[in-house]
Motif scaffolding. Structure first.
Motif, PDB file in Angstrom:
ATOM      1  N   MET A 230       0.833  -1.212   0.000  1.00  0.00           N
ATOM      2  CA  MET A 230       0.000   0.000   0.000  1.00  0.00           C
ATOM      3  C   MET A 230       0.861   1.253   0.000  1.00  0.00           C
ATOM      4  N   LEU A 231       1.905   1.250   0.829  1.00  0.00           N
ATOM      5  CA  LEU A 231       2.753   2.438   0.942  1.00  0.00           C
ATOM      6  C   LEU A 231       3.664   2.621  -0.270  1.00  0.00           C
ATOM      7  N   ILE A 232       4.101   1.526  -0.872  1.00  0.00           N
ATOM      8  CA  ILE A 232       4.955   1.637  -2.062  1.00  0.00           C
ATOM      9  C   ILE A 232       4.139   2.151  -3.251  1.00  0.00           C
ATOM     10  N   VAL A 233       2.874   1.764  -3.313  1.00  0.00           N
ATOM     11  CA  VAL A 233       1.993   2.112  -4.434  1.00  0.00           C
ATOM     12  C   VAL A 233       1.363   3.504  -4.268  1.00  0.00           C
ATOM     13  N   HIS A 234       1.131   3.907  -3.026  1.00  0.00           N
ATOM     14  CA  HIS A 234       0.223   5.032  -2.779  1.00  0.00           C
ATOM     15  C   HIS A 234       0.681   6.356  -3.372  1.00  0.00           C
ATOM     16  N   ASP A 235       1.966   6.670  -3.288  1.00  0.00           N
ATOM     17  CA  ASP A 235       2.421   7.984  -3.746  1.00  0.00           C
ATOM     18  C   ASP A 235       2.803   8.019  -5.221  1.00  0.00           C
ATOM     19  N   LEU A 236       2.719   6.888  -5.911  1.00  0.00           N
ATOM     20  CA  LEU A 236       3.054   6.870  -7.342  1.00  0.00           C
ATOM     21  C   LEU A 236       2.191   7.842  -8.141  1.00  0.00           C
ATOM     22  N   VAL A 237       0.970   8.094  -7.674  1.00  0.00           N
ATOM     23  CA  VAL A 237       0.081   9.020  -8.386  1.00  0.00           C
ATOM     24  C   VAL A 237       0.650  10.438  -8.421  1.00  0.00           C
ATOM     25  N   GLU A 238       1.591  10.735  -7.507  1.00  0.00           N
ATOM     26  CA  GLU A 238       2.151  12.084  -7.448  1.00  0.00           C
ATOM     27  C   GLU A 238       3.102  12.363  -8.616  1.00  0.00           C
ATOM     28  N   ILE A 239       3.459  11.320  -9.387  1.00  0.00           N
ATOM     29  CA  ILE A 239       4.206  11.516 -10.636  1.00  0.00           C
ATOM     30  C   ILE A 239       3.418  12.461 -11.539  1.00  0.00           C
ATOM     31  N   ASP A 240       2.101  12.291 -11.592  1.00  0.00           N
ATOM     32  CA  ASP A 240       1.244  13.175 -12.392  1.00  0.00           C
ATOM     33  C   ASP A 240       0.660  14.320 -11.563  1.00  0.00           C
ATOM     34  N   ALA A 241       0.212  14.009 -10.357  1.00  0.00           N
ATOM     35  CA  ALA A 241      -0.568  14.980  -9.578  1.00  0.00           C
ATOM     36  C   ALA A 241       0.308  15.910  -8.742  1.00  0.00           C
ATOM     37  N   GLY A 242       1.570  15.544  -8.553  1.00  0.00           N
ATOM     38  CA  GLY A 242       2.455  16.344  -7.707  1.00  0.00           C
ATOM     39  C   GLY A 242       2.177  16.101  -6.234  1.00  0.00           C
ATOM     40  N   ASP A 243       3.081  16.605  -5.389  1.00  0.00           N
ATOM     41  CA  ASP A 243       2.889  16.494  -3.942  1.00  0.00           C
ATOM     42  C   ASP A 243       1.933  17.593  -3.497  1.00  0.00           C
ATOM     43  N   THR A 244       0.968  17.236  -2.657  1.00  0.00           N
ATOM     44  CA  THR A 244       0.046  18.224  -2.101  1.00  0.00           C
ATOM     45  C   THR A 244       0.434  18.482  -0.652  1.00  0.00           C
ATOM     46  N   PHE A 245       0.778  19.727  -0.343  1.00  0.00           N
ATOM     47  CA  PHE A 245       1.168  20.054   1.033  1.00  0.00           C
ATOM     48  C   PHE A 245      -0.040  19.897   1.947  1.00  0.00           C
ATOM     49  N   ALA A 246       0.159  19.169   3.040  1.00  0.00           N
ATOM     50  CA  ALA A 246      -0.946  18.761   3.920  1.00  0.00           C
ATOM     51  C   ALA A 246      -1.731  19.933   4.502  1.00  0.00           C
ATOM     52  N   TYR A 247      -1.100  21.114   4.567  1.00  0.00           N
ATOM     53  CA  TYR A 247      -1.774  22.254   5.204  1.00  0.00           C
ATOM     54  C   TYR A 247      -2.274  23.276   4.184  1.00  0.00           C
ATOM     55  N   ASP A 248      -2.248  22.897   2.887  1.00  0.00           N
ATOM     56  CA  ASP A 248      -2.752  23.750   1.814  1.00  0.00           C
ATOM     57  C   ASP A 248      -4.200  23.347   1.536  1.00  0.00           C
ATOM     58  N   THR A 249      -5.143  24.036   2.182  1.00  0.00           N
ATOM     59  CA  THR A 249      -6.549  23.594   2.150  1.00  0.00           C
ATOM     60  C   THR A 249      -7.126  23.635   0.732  1.00  0.00           C
ATOM     61  N   ALA A 250      -6.720  24.612  -0.074  1.00  0.00           N
ATOM     62  CA  ALA A 250      -7.239  24.704  -1.451  1.00  0.00           C
ATOM     63  C   ALA A 250      -6.803  23.496  -2.274  1.00  0.00           C
ATOM     64  N   ALA A 251      -5.523  23.165  -2.198  1.00  0.00           N
ATOM     65  CA  ALA A 251      -4.997  22.032  -2.972  1.00  0.00           C
ATOM     66  C   ALA A 251      -5.555  20.707  -2.455  1.00  0.00           C
ATOM     67  N   MET A 252      -5.780  20.622  -1.140  1.00  0.00           N
ATOM     68  CA  MET A 252      -6.306  19.389  -0.552  1.00  0.00           C
ATOM     69  C   MET A 252      -7.724  19.098  -1.046  1.00  0.00           C
ATOM     70  N   ALA A 253      -8.472  20.159  -1.376  1.00  0.00           N
ATOM     71  CA  ALA A 253      -9.894  19.998  -1.723  1.00  0.00           C
ATOM     72  C   ALA A 253     -10.104  19.087  -2.930  1.00  0.00           C
ATOM     73  N   ASP A 254      -9.258  19.237  -3.968  1.00  0.00           N
ATOM     74  CA  ASP A 254      -9.458  18.410  -5.167  1.00  0.00           C
ATOM     75  C   ASP A 254      -8.342  17.381  -5.334  1.00  0.00           C
ATOM     76  N   GLN A 255      -7.592  17.149  -4.254  1.00  0.00           N
ATOM     77  CA  GLN A 255      -6.461  16.219  -4.328  1.00  0.00           C
ATOM     78  C   GLN A 255      -6.899  14.827  -4.772  1.00  0.00           C
ATOM     79  N   HIS A 256      -7.959  14.295  -4.160  1.00  0.00           N
ATOM     80  CA  HIS A 256      -8.370  12.925  -4.474  1.00  0.00           C
ATOM     81  C   HIS A 256      -8.746  12.792  -5.949  1.00  0.00           C
ATOM     82  N   ALA A 257      -9.481  13.763  -6.471  1.00  0.00           N
ATOM     83  CA  ALA A 257      -9.914  13.714  -7.876  1.00  0.00           C
ATOM     84  C   ALA A 257      -8.705  13.733  -8.812  1.00  0.00           C
ATOM     85  N   ARG A 258      -7.738  14.612  -8.544  1.00  0.00           N
ATOM     86  CA  ARG A 258      -6.538  14.709  -9.384  1.00  0.00           C
ATOM     87  C   ARG A 258      -5.740  13.410  -9.320  1.00  0.00           C
TER      88      ARG A 258
END
Length: 203
Positions: free
Chosen positions: A72-100
C-alpha cells in the motif's frame, strides 16, 4: 493472442517500472534532517516501509498483513508523478487532491497488465478509504514520518508555511486510529519542539 504472451506482459511491467523512476523527482515540503534539502517521494516511500517493518509490533491490531501494508505504501504515492505532492496544510490544494490523484492512478497503474493494474488500484483505494487495520496503520506511519523529520529539523518546513501546533495535532491525531503508542510518542515529541520555541502553539 499476442497480447497474452509472457514477453508482452514483461514489457508492460518494465514500462511501468521505468515510469515510476520519476517518483524520485517529485519533491516534498519535508526536509531531510541532515542536508536540509527537500525530501523526494521515493525516499519518503522507502522510509515509510522501514517504519512499518520496525514498528509493526506497536500497531493497534496485532495481526496485520504486513506485506499488504508495505504494498500500500509503495503504491500510494506513485500518483504524485502526475498529480504532484500536495502540502498537507494547503486547504485549497487538498480539496481536489483525491480527484486529481484518481486520474493519475488510472494512467499510471494502467501501464501494468490488467490484473496488476486492478490490484494496485485496489490498494490505492484501500489506503484512501482508511477502513481496514492495514490502511489505518499505513496512514499512521505516513503521518508520523514527516512529523519526525520536521521535529528533527527544528520545525523548519512548518515554520516556512506558518503552521502551528494546534494544526499539526488536528491533522495528525488520526495516527492513534492505527497505532496509539505512536500518537502518544508524537504528542510528546511535538510538545518538546513547542517548548524549544520551534513551533508556535496557536495561530
Amino acid at each position: 493472442s499476442m497480447s497474452d504472451t509472457p514477453l508482452v506482459r514483461l514489457a508492460q511491467q518494465i514500462e511501468f517500472i521505468a515510469e515510476c523512476d520519476r517518483l524520485k523527482e517529485v519533491f516534498r515540503q519535508t526536509l531531510n534532517t541532515h542536508s536540509r534539502r527537500a525530501e523526494n517521494d521515493a525516499e519518503h516511500s522507502w522510509h515509510l516501509c522501514l517504519c512499518v517493518i520496525v514498528l509493526a509490533e506497536h500497531a493497534n491490531v496485532p495481526t496485520l498483513d504486513i506485506l499488504r501494508v508495505l504494498k500500500m505504501l509503495i503504491v500510494h504515492d506513485l500518483v504524485e508523478i502526475d498529480a504532484g505532492d500536495t502540502f498537507a496544510y494547503d486547504t485549497a490544494a487538498m480539496a481536489d487532491q483525491h480527484a486529481r490523484e484518481a486520474v493519475a492512478a488510472e494512467r499510471i497503474f494502467g501501464l501494468l497488465p490488467p490484473d496488476q493494474a486492478r490490484e494496485f488500484r485496489a490498494l490505492w483505494d484501500e489506503f484512501e478509504v482508511k477502513d481496514t487495520p492495514e490502511a489505518k496503520f499505513a496512514t499512521a506511519v505516513d503521518r508520523f514520518q514527516p512529523m519526525l523529520l520536521n521535529c528533527r529539523s527544528e520545525g523548519a518546513a512548518w515554520r516556512r508555511h506558518g503552521v502551528t501546533h494546534d494544526r499539526v495535532v488536528a491533522r495528525n491525531r488520526h495516527i492513534a486510529d492505527g497505532c496509539d503508542p505512536l500518537w502518544r510518542y508524537a504528542e510528546r515529541m511535538l510538545q518538546e519542539i513547542v517548548d524549544a520555541g520551534h513551533l508556535p502553539p496557536k495561530g
